[in-house]
Design an enzyme around this catalytic site. Sequence first.
Site, PDB file in Angstrom:
ATOM      1  CG  ASP A  85      11.918  25.726  19.428  1.00  0.00           C
ATOM      2  OD1 ASP A  85      11.628  26.487  18.487  1.00  0.00           O
ATOM      3  OD2 ASP A  85      11.361  24.630  19.593  1.00  0.00           O
ATOM      4  CG  HIS A  86      13.205  26.353  15.106  1.00  0.00           C
ATOM      5  ND1 HIS A  86      12.370  25.792  16.024  1.00  0.00           N
ATOM      6  CD2 HIS A  86      13.310  25.452  14.094  1.00  0.00           C
ATOM      7  CE1 HIS A  86      11.979  24.600  15.592  1.00  0.00           C
ATOM      8  NE2 HIS A  86      12.534  24.371  14.420  1.00  0.00           N
ATOM      9  CG  ASP A 116       8.858  21.561  14.187  1.00  0.00           C
ATOM     10  OD1 ASP A 116       9.677  22.469  13.994  1.00  0.00           O
ATOM     11  OD2 ASP A 116       9.167  20.352  14.192  1.00  0.00           O
ATOM     12  NE  ARG A 158      13.327  16.434   8.860  1.00  0.00           N
ATOM     13  CZ  ARG A 158      12.243  17.142   9.133  1.00  0.00           C
ATOM     14  NH1 ARG A 158      12.353  18.423   9.384  1.00  0.00           N
ATOM     15  NH2 ARG A 158      11.063  16.584   9.130  1.00  0.00           N
ATOM     16  CB  SER A 203      10.713  21.169   7.613  1.00  0.00           C
ATOM     17  OG  SER A 203      10.084  22.327   7.179  1.00  0.00           O
ATOM     18  NE  ARG A 214      11.965  24.398   6.599  1.00  0.00           N
ATOM     19  CZ  ARG A 214      13.220  23.969   6.556  1.00  0.00           C
ATOM     20  NH1 ARG A 214      13.993  24.223   5.518  1.00  0.00           N
ATOM     21  NH2 ARG A 214      13.733  23.280   7.551  1.00  0.00           N
TER      22      ARG A 214
HETATM   23  C1  MIC Z   1      13.114  21.237  10.823  1.00  0.00           C
HETATM   24  O1  MIC Z   1      13.507  20.380  11.611  1.00  0.00           O
HETATM   25  O2  MIC Z   1      13.327  21.197   9.596  1.00  0.00           O
HETATM   26  C2  MIC Z   1      12.313  22.394  11.357  1.00  0.00           C
HETATM   27  C3  MIC Z   1      13.154  23.605  11.247  1.00  0.00           C
HETATM   28  O3  MIC Z   1      12.030  22.185  12.727  1.00  0.00           O
HETATM   29  C4  MIC Z   1      11.032  22.507  10.557  1.00  0.00           C
HETATM   30  C5  MIC Z   1      10.226  23.700  10.815  1.00  0.00           C
HETATM   31  C6  MIC Z   1      10.748  24.927  10.142  1.00  0.00           C
HETATM   32  O4  MIC Z   1      11.193  24.866   9.009  1.00  0.00           O
HETATM   33  O5  MIC Z   1      10.664  25.976  10.768  1.00  0.00           O
HETATM   34  C7  MIC Z   1      10.095  21.290  10.688  1.00  0.00           C
HETATM   35  O6  MIC Z   1      10.576  20.199  10.924  1.00  0.00           O
HETATM   36  O7  MIC Z   1       8.885  21.404  10.450  1.00  0.00           O
HETATM   37 FE1  SF4 Z   2      14.354  21.863  16.111  1.00  0.00          FE
HETATM   38 FE2  SF4 Z   2      13.417  20.736  13.875  1.00  0.00          FE
HETATM   39 FE3  SF4 Z   2      15.828  20.105  14.819  1.00  0.00          FE
HETATM   40 FE4  SF4 Z   2      13.706  19.311  16.118  1.00  0.00          FE
HETATM   41  S1  SF4 Z   2      14.297  18.703  14.056  1.00  0.00           S
HETATM   42  S2  SF4 Z   2      15.529  20.212  17.011  1.00  0.00           S
HETATM   43  S3  SF4 Z   2      12.321  21.009  15.816  1.00  0.00           S
HETATM   44  S4  SF4 Z   2      15.180  22.094  14.042  1.00  0.00           S
END
Ligand code: MIC
Ligand code: SF4
Length: 641
Positions: free
Chosen positions: A64-65, A119, A379, A535, A537
């Site tokens: 999905d990313h 995630d 975010r 996140s 990550r």
């Molecule tokens: C995000 O919202 O920052 C992400 C991208 O979904 C991350 C995961 C990632 O960095 O791949 C998260 O929230 O954990």
């Molecule tokens: Fe995707 Fe992270 Fe954004 Fe949710 S917050 S939509 S998991 S990138």
Amino acid sequence: MGKTIAEKVIEKHLLFGTMEPGSEIALKIDQTLTQDATGTMAYLEFETMGIPRVKTELSVAYVDHNTLQCGFENADDHRYLQTVAAKHGVRFSRPGNGICHQVHLERFGIPGKTLIGSDSHTPTAGGLGMLAFGAGGMDVAVAMGGGAYYINMPKQYKIYLTGKLRPQVAAKDVSLELLRRLSVKGGVGVIMEWGGPGVKTLSVPERATITNMGAELGATTSVFPADENTKAFLESQGRGQDYTPIYADEDAQYDRVIEIDLSTLEPMIACPHSPDNVVTVKSLSDVKVDQVCIGSCTNSSLKDLLTVAAILKGKTVAPGVSLSISPGSRQVLTMLADCGALNDILKSGARILECACGPCIGMGFSPNSQGVSLRTFNRNFTGRSGTADANVYLVSPETAALSALTGYITDPTTLGALDIREVPREFAVDDSSVLLPLSAEEAQGAEVLRGPNIKEFPKSKPFADALEAQVVLKVGDNITTDHIMPAGAKILPYRSNIPHLSQFCFAVCDTEFPERAKAAGDGIIIGGTNYGQGSSREHAALVPMYLGIRCVIAKSFARIHVANLINAGILPLTFQDPEVYDKLSQADKLCLTDIKAGMEKGEITVQAGDVSFTAVCNLTERQQKILLAGGLLNYTKEGGL
Ligand code: MIC
Ligand code: SF4
């Protein structure tokens, strides 16, 4: 004494420890999820464990990313994920099927079960009464292999809801109000449990918006009771059999009770560049808007988009605004199409994007220079949108849709009664985009396809008893993982290529950091409070480790990040006296001595030139062993549990 919802679920899954706040507990994990940006690394880690099949009740790999395929990298990674999932007993949700948290809520979440996901917004499933945690990929790999998930038993807050939301005031406004009151640090070390008579006025998708944004409070997780609304939601998904009621006992004890009267709330907005920078929407009504984005795992349910369609119906998006809409799942998109709401959206001039994270993680749709972007996301950290000088605001779908029409930030309660299509009692269930894994027999000869973008996993070093290292970076409070390891369309495709990623480490703060860190050999980072928020990550730990970072000394850490640092073999320390932070500078040489004894004692002495100070080393016995082994993978290979 009565029990909270969290205590009831934890008690059933407790493999080790006691439910004393702050003490380490190990939980049995029923379900796992991964998404593609963290998943490639998680499955590479799983493969190194040599376990043929996952041991969970259910594991799902979502894509999905990284769905923009500007070169071979993402397509190769998708193919890797599909083949590795099929081989090891994991379901595979194909690209386009939707955002992991939305699809998991619709199709797989079960009240009373445990879930960890690579995630940070995995707690979204708490909207169904699941106990769900965001975790680093390595922790998810271990859970897939049947290992426990370790956390410190959190404190518990009850958010006691009364009243009912007024028209055009949304679940998102509840989250923003709580962020206004508690800040992005307010939930650190806490499970947010939602209760009170106001709960029954909220549907499961609305609850999921709220549990989703518990991540922005820094909360360990958030959970709602599973009640009649939960039952109705599961039945509408053809999953009535998955329903079990879960409530907190009347006399359950909480560390703090926070009351919110839903009927007094008004539309709220988080201003740049932090989700807790919250004011009322009406106080910003003269701000001109360049871009509006509706979607993300926070606000992309059918209910959200039917409301958006009702606001847009028969109107046109303001000439100065570009409006994007990314439905949370293929189910949401097909149902919007079936009932005609998609037409209302399209005719307004909105741009429909794929059912994926998209603009939320800078995967396309970046704002114009210095653009004002209104987003229904969770975010708004600097640079996350892909435009370094953009100003991103977070709002509800109602505020977003109306502002797209007026061209200015607009309070949606100024709208009269809306004619919103009802959410149907039965959802259009079609799981054909979730591929089932191969049988154990078929899996034996099955090949896992890897592309050239997958590079070797970086090796971490075990700790010796002393460490001499240079301060290679000093940063302030609330540093996010988007600062440490930025994402976005240009960088995200390299999530399984640590050497390439390393060039962008801390690019938001200091573009010279990677070269400086490499040149220094062993390095130390000095941080402020809530270091590593955001996140899950693990790249925000693996990449610094690759660049030679051995230790981070901060005023305080975010929960998932500190676990990732330990898993990557980086020593996290906190200042005993926060004022020492002011005395340290970049390029200082620090010397840590008697590390092993210090870990056991919980304090390590650090020599900085003529000055020496005490750093707190708050590690469990298991975490000490992980660090001494040089990270979780080494520890697991050496037989550690
Ligand atoms: C995000 O919202 O920052 C992400 C991208 O979904 C991350 C995961 C990632 O960095 O791949 C998260 O929230 O954990
Ligand atoms: Fe995707 Fe992270 Fe954004 Fe949710 S917050 S939509 S998991 S990138």
